[in-house]
Design a protein around this motif. Structure first.
Motif, PDB file in Angstrom:
ATOM      1  N   GLU A  41      46.193  37.432   7.707  1.00  0.00           N
ATOM      2  CA  GLU A  41      47.618  37.571   7.387  1.00  0.00           C
ATOM      3  C   GLU A  41      47.780  38.194   5.993  1.00  0.00           C
ATOM      4  O   GLU A  41      48.628  39.061   5.790  1.00  0.00           O
ATOM      5  CB  GLU A  41      48.317  36.211   7.443  1.00  0.00           C
ATOM      6  N   LYS A  49      46.886  41.822   6.152  1.00  0.00           N
ATOM      7  CA  LYS A  49      47.962  42.582   6.790  1.00  0.00           C
ATOM      8  C   LYS A  49      49.122  42.779   5.805  1.00  0.00           C
ATOM      9  O   LYS A  49      49.678  43.881   5.703  1.00  0.00           O
ATOM     10  CB  LYS A  49      48.450  41.857   8.039  1.00  0.00           C
ATOM     11  N   ALA A  50      49.466  41.726   5.074  1.00  0.00           N
ATOM     12  CA  ALA A  50      50.559  41.820   4.100  1.00  0.00           C
ATOM     13  C   ALA A  50      50.213  42.833   3.007  1.00  0.00           C
ATOM     14  O   ALA A  50      51.066  43.647   2.609  1.00  0.00           O
ATOM     15  CB  ALA A  50      50.850  40.460   3.498  1.00  0.00           C
ATOM     16  N   ASP A  51      48.960  42.801   2.543  1.00  0.00           N
ATOM     17  CA  ASP A  51      48.520  43.765   1.526  1.00  0.00           C
ATOM     18  C   ASP A  51      48.615  45.192   2.063  1.00  0.00           C
ATOM     19  O   ASP A  51      49.060  46.104   1.361  1.00  0.00           O
ATOM     20  CB  ASP A  51      47.087  43.474   1.077  1.00  0.00           C
ATOM     21  N   TYR A  52      48.208  45.368   3.300  1.00  0.00           N
ATOM     22  CA  TYR A  52      48.257  46.688   3.930  1.00  0.00           C
ATOM     23  C   TYR A  52      49.707  47.185   4.004  1.00  0.00           C
ATOM     24  O   TYR A  52      49.991  48.339   3.674  1.00  0.00           O
ATOM     25  CB  TYR A  52      47.625  46.612   5.320  1.00  0.00           C
ATOM     26  N   GLU A  53      50.607  46.289   4.416  1.00  0.00           N
ATOM     27  CA  GLU A  53      52.012  46.687   4.546  1.00  0.00           C
ATOM     28  C   GLU A  53      52.632  47.020   3.192  1.00  0.00           C
ATOM     29  O   GLU A  53      53.498  47.895   3.091  1.00  0.00           O
ATOM     30  CB  GLU A  53      52.800  45.601   5.269  1.00  0.00           C
ATOM     31  N   LYS A  54      52.188  46.328   2.122  1.00  0.00           N
ATOM     32  CA  LYS A  54      52.695  46.630   0.783  1.00  0.00           C
ATOM     33  C   LYS A  54      52.214  47.999   0.311  1.00  0.00           C
ATOM     34  O   LYS A  54      52.936  48.733  -0.364  1.00  0.00           O
ATOM     35  CB  LYS A  54      52.236  45.575  -0.222  1.00  0.00           C
ATOM     36  N   GLN A  55      50.956  48.324   0.659  1.00  0.00           N
ATOM     37  CA  GLN A  55      50.352  49.571   0.195  1.00  0.00           C
ATOM     38  C   GLN A  55      50.761  50.781   1.049  1.00  0.00           C
ATOM     39  O   GLN A  55      50.536  51.922   0.650  1.00  0.00           O
ATOM     40  CB  GLN A  55      48.823  49.456   0.208  1.00  0.00           C
ATOM     41  N   LEU A  56      51.324  50.518   2.206  1.00  0.00           N
ATOM     42  CA  LEU A  56      51.653  51.581   3.154  1.00  0.00           C
ATOM     43  C   LEU A  56      52.424  52.755   2.539  1.00  0.00           C
ATOM     44  O   LEU A  56      52.040  53.909   2.763  1.00  0.00           O
ATOM     45  CB  LEU A  56      52.434  50.977   4.325  1.00  0.00           C
ATOM     46  N   LYS A  69      45.827  55.389   5.255  1.00  0.00           N
ATOM     47  CA  LYS A  69      46.576  54.530   6.186  1.00  0.00           C
ATOM     48  C   LYS A  69      45.784  54.315   7.470  1.00  0.00           C
ATOM     49  O   LYS A  69      45.696  53.203   7.977  1.00  0.00           O
ATOM     50  CB  LYS A  69      47.935  55.166   6.536  1.00  0.00           C
ATOM     51  N   LYS A  86      42.659  52.070   6.726  1.00  0.00           N
ATOM     52  CA  LYS A  86      43.068  50.669   6.515  1.00  0.00           C
ATOM     53  C   LYS A  86      43.559  50.045   7.822  1.00  0.00           C
ATOM     54  O   LYS A  86      43.272  48.889   8.110  1.00  0.00           O
ATOM     55  CB  LYS A  86      44.178  50.569   5.458  1.00  0.00           C
ATOM     56  N   GLY A  87      44.288  50.819   8.596  1.00  0.00           N
ATOM     57  CA  GLY A  87      44.775  50.330   9.893  1.00  0.00           C
ATOM     58  C   GLY A  87      43.621  50.004  10.840  1.00  0.00           C
ATOM     59  O   GLY A  87      43.628  48.979  11.539  1.00  0.00           O
TER      60      GLY A  87
END
Length: 188
Positions: A68, A71-78, A86, A89-90
């Motif tokens: 989780e 995923k949150a870190d990924y969404e912040k960095q998107l 992208k 990381k995805g």
């Protein structure tokens, strides 16, 4: 007509004989599921397996929390990542989720296998006990309660099977699981 009567007489004799034997046959039943739950060895196995399950669930919860966060870190960095970053990381995130699902499935299979092994051993020993009760009580047949629609309660030998099982095997199970108490601390 005579031929029909000659054929019918042996059939009648067989039916009468079967009916007489059914009246003298002693039939008992065992609630196998209840017996597996009530024998001391079954209780100990279930407690041990529940402990393992709790530990594995805690491990999975930790991994779920890590995923989780990932995923949150990924969404912040998107917004600031390049298309290539992208995608990478995805893919990493997807791979981590897939590995977590596989691990959860393997954990479930392992726990089911361990439960089957434990219950299989108990079931084999329970058959020995049922055979003893059959001999002692003079029973002709013993059925699993799950296969019965009705049977008089007096035919239920489950309590006797559990009692005898515990007498025979609980002492052995206790000897294998009891630990020595810690040595007393030396006096100063």
């Amino acid at each position: 007509m005579r031929r029909l009567l000659i054929l019918a007489l042996p059939l009648f004799a067989v039916l009468a004989s079967t009916r007489a034997n059914a009246q003298t046959a002693k039939i008992g039943f065992v609630d196998v599921q209840r017996a597996l739950v009530e024998v001391e060895e079954g209780k100990a196995a279930r407690t041990r397996l529940q402990g393992e399950l709790a530990q594995k669930r805690a491990d999975l919860e930790k991994k779920r929390g890590d995923l989780e966060k990932m995923k949150a870190d990924y969404e912040k960095q998107l917004p600031v990542l390049s298309e290539d970053a992208k995608r990478k990381k995805g893919e990493e995130l997807q791979k981590a989720f897939m590995e977590a699902q596989q691990e959860a499935g393997q954990m479930q299979e392992e726990l089911q296998r361990k439960e089957q092994e434990a219950m299989s051993g108990i079931s084999k020993r329970m058959v020995q006990i049922v055979n003893e009760v059959v001999d002692r009580e003079g029973l002709n047949y013993v059925l699993d309660k799950a296969a019965l629609l009705y049977a008089p309660p007096a035919s239920d030998i489950t309590n006797e099977v559990v009692r005898r099982y515990n007498e025979r095997f609980a002492a052995k199970a206790d000897a294998g699981t009891t630990k020595k108490p810690p040595a007393p601390a030396p006096k100063k």
